[in-house]
Each structure stands twice: as C-alpha cells, then as structure tokens.
Design a protein around this motif. Structure first.
Motif, mmCIF file in Angstrom:
data_model
loop_
_atom_site.group_PDB
_atom_site.id
_atom_site.type_symbol
_atom_site.label_atom_id
_atom_site.label_comp_id
_atom_site.label_asym_id
_atom_site.label_seq_id
_atom_site.Cartn_x
_atom_site.Cartn_y
_atom_site.Cartn_z
ATOM 1 N N ARG A 139 0.848 -1.189 0.000
ATOM 2 C CA ARG A 139 0.000 0.000 0.000
ATOM 3 C C ARG A 139 0.887 1.244 0.000
ATOM 4 N NH1 ARG A 139 -4.334 -0.104 4.654
ATOM 5 N NH2 ARG A 139 -4.676 1.946 3.657
ATOM 6 N N THR B 232 0.513 4.253 1.212
ATOM 7 C CA THR B 232 0.611 4.947 2.497
ATOM 8 C C THR B 232 1.508 4.190 3.474
ATOM 9 O OG1 THR B 232 -1.458 3.847 3.136
ATOM 10 C CG2 THR B 232 -1.620 6.086 2.239
ATOM 11 N N ASP B 233 1.354 2.859 3.537
ATOM 12 C CA ASP B 233 2.205 2.083 4.435
ATOM 13 C C ASP B 233 3.661 2.123 3.985
ATOM 14 O OD1 ASP B 233 -0.082 1.435 5.814
ATOM 15 O OD2 ASP B 233 -0.335 -0.522 4.826
ATOM 16 N N ALA C 286 5.183 4.524 2.265
ATOM 17 C CA ALA C 286 5.738 5.847 2.546
ATOM 18 C C ALA C 286 6.033 6.010 4.032
ATOM 19 C CB ALA C 286 4.774 6.931 2.062
ATOM 20 N N GLU C 287 5.152 5.513 4.887
ATOM 21 C CA GLU C 287 5.361 5.629 6.341
ATOM 22 C C GLU C 287 6.589 4.850 6.785
ATOM 23 O OE1 GLU C 287 2.962 4.660 10.525
ATOM 24 O OE2 GLU C 287 2.035 4.277 8.554
ATOM 25 N N LEU D 117 2.728 8.776 -2.928
ATOM 26 C CA LEU D 117 1.379 9.036 -2.427
ATOM 27 C C LEU D 117 0.436 9.596 -3.488
ATOM 28 C CD1 LEU D 117 2.334 10.587 1.036
ATOM 29 C CD2 LEU D 117 1.522 8.264 0.552
#
Length: 302
Positions: A213, A215-216, A218-219, A255
């Motif tokens: 994913r 978002t995951d 990038a985090e 993102l």
C-alpha cells in the motif's frame, strides 16, 4: 559517417578580393651563403602553418589537453577506489542466518520475479541498506537494522531486490564512468543525477506494484530514513534504499493516486530508440559551412 554540408555560416570573401588585398610586409633574412640554386630551392620550399608547441596557442592547447586527461584520470581512480572499498566491505560483512529474514528476502524475490539468489549480510561500515554486485548480488544491512520492525525490513528487501531486478548497478557504474570521461560537460552531471533519482522512483513503483500500500510504504520508508544516523560511503557506486536529498519528491510520487507506475511498452521504447538514433546520426553528419556568394559551398574548416 558521410558528411552533409549545411551553409549557415557567413559567406567568405571572394578569392579575387583576397588576392587583390595588400600583402603584409615580410622580414628580409640576410644572405646565409650557398649557391644561387640552393637559395632558390629554399625560397621555393613549401611551408605549412602548424601550431608548434613553443607558440602560445600550442602551449595553451597542450595544457588544456593535459588538464582534461588529468582530471578524468583522477575521477576514474576515485571510481576504482570506491568499487574496491565496496568489494572489501561486502567480503568482510557478516552473513545473516535468521530464517525469518531469509524467508522474507526469498518472498521479495518471488514477488519481483528475481530467480537468482541474493546474499544477505550485515556490516558496520555502512549506514543505509545497499546492494553490491551484478552477477552475485549481496544485500548489506547496517547494524541499525536490528532495531527495525519486520514490516520495515520487508520494505527494505522489496526495494533492494527491485534494484537487482532492474540491473541498476550496471546503470550506476556507466553513469559514473560517463561523468568521469565527460567531467567538463555540466549536462552530463545533471543527467546522471536525474537518472539516479528516477532509478529510486522506479524501484518505489515496483514495490507498490508488488502489492504494498502506498501509504504504508511511505510511512515505513520515512521511519527508516529518520533512523539513519550515518551517511552512505558508497552512494556513488551502489544502489541504496534512500537518500535525504530526494526523499521529499519520492514520497510525493509514492502518495500520488494518479501516478503512472507501469513500464514502458515495447512500441514506445522502440520509438524512443529510433528518435535518439536519428538525432545522434544527424548531429554527427551535419557540418556547418560558409556559403560562397556564387552559390558554392565552402568548408568552414578550410
């Protein structure tokens, strides 16, 4: 290649005008002896204007060539020293035998379609995860990776295996050799920096295409970069997970929901290659010449 004359330079003066021009005064040399026939032979001997080394223009050209070759040699030496240091670091690194980490690495290889083995090792000489080697790649983890979560290490494995799948080590080495050879051309350095940045973004796209994913990913990527306290000593010769200089642009690309992450089609790749070859051949064949007022072409090098 055969040359194609392009008459765009200003026309030269007609030959008759140059013949009618007054000649510059010539220095009269004193009579040095010898028969009249020998003296006439000396006067009739053709002369060729060559930039001798003792002339100012000859000395400047020699210094410029030596300086260019000297700087290129130093840059080549720097590349060789970096490659040697990376090889020694990979040889001295400690193998990782954790079955969980080795299983996650094998899973990353399967997801990205890499059939060859990737060796997993740990080194105290590096500050970021890097991949070394072309035929027998080695994934080196810093000692700080012991504090990373399993999810973060899975992201590292996917990103570094993406470098292996793309053969980025070869491209990075060619970029370093090119910048060393054409160090005096600023555009080469700009293109090498852009290629390095796009290389990392392409690997990010492969990681997302493998099922992560955005978002995951990038985090976890941001958390890994924040934990890095040491610079990468082999940033110029080995693909690495992250660099602080281009992290912001990578996160924005990761993102973006409308970001195209597919590869280039074969038709588009063929069109790019044909266009590049056409431009290269065209620039190699065309020679700028001066146009004669009578309509004939005069070579500008004459």
């Amino acid at each position: 290649l055969p040359s194609v004359s392009l008459p765009v330079l200003p026309a030269k003066a007609p030959l008759s005008a140059r013949l009618d021009a007054p000649l510059p005064p010539a220095d009269v040399e004193p009579y040095s002896g010898g028969t009249v026939a020998e003296q006439d032979g000396k006067d009739a001997a053709p002369t060729t204007a060559v930039a001798a080394p003792d002339r100012p223009e000859g000395r400047v050209l020699t210094v410029a060539v030596l300086f260019t070759v000297g700087v290129a040699s130093l840059l080549f030496l720097r590349v060789l020293l970096s490659l040697g240091a990376a090889w020694i670091t990979a040889r001295r690194a400690q193998p990782i035998a954790d079955p969980i980490l080795l299983g996650d690495l094998d899973d990353a290889r399967r997801r990205l379609g890499v059939s060859g083995a990737v060796d997993l090792r740990e080194s105290t000489a590096i500050g970021v995860p890097v991949v070394w080697g072309i035929f027998r790649p080695v994934l080196l983890l810093p000692v700080e990776a012991r504090d990373w979560t399993r999810e973060q290490l899975q992201v590292v494995f996917l990103h570094e295996v993406a470098h292996v799948a793309r053969r980025d080590g070869v491209g990075l080495l060619l970029a370093r050799v090119t910048t060393a050879l054409f160090w005096f051309q600023p555009l080469v350095w700009v293109l090498a920096r852009i290629a390095r940045r796009e290389c990392e973004r392409c690997c990010d796209d492969l990681v997302i295409a493998a099922g992560e994913r955005p978002t995951d990913y990038a985090e976890r990527l941001l958390a890994i970069v924040r934990s890095m306290v040491r610079p990468d000593p082999f940033a110029g010769v080995t693909p690495a997970l992250a660099q602080r200089s281009n992290l912001e642009s990578r996160l924005v690309s990761i993102l973006r929901p409308d970001q195209r992450r597919g590869g280039v089609s074969r038709g588009r790749l063929a069109a790019i290659v044909v266009t590049a070859a056409f431009l290269l051949v065209g620039t190699a064949m065309v020679q700028l010449v001066a146009a004669n007022p009578a309509g004939h072409l005069v070579d500008s090098k004459a």
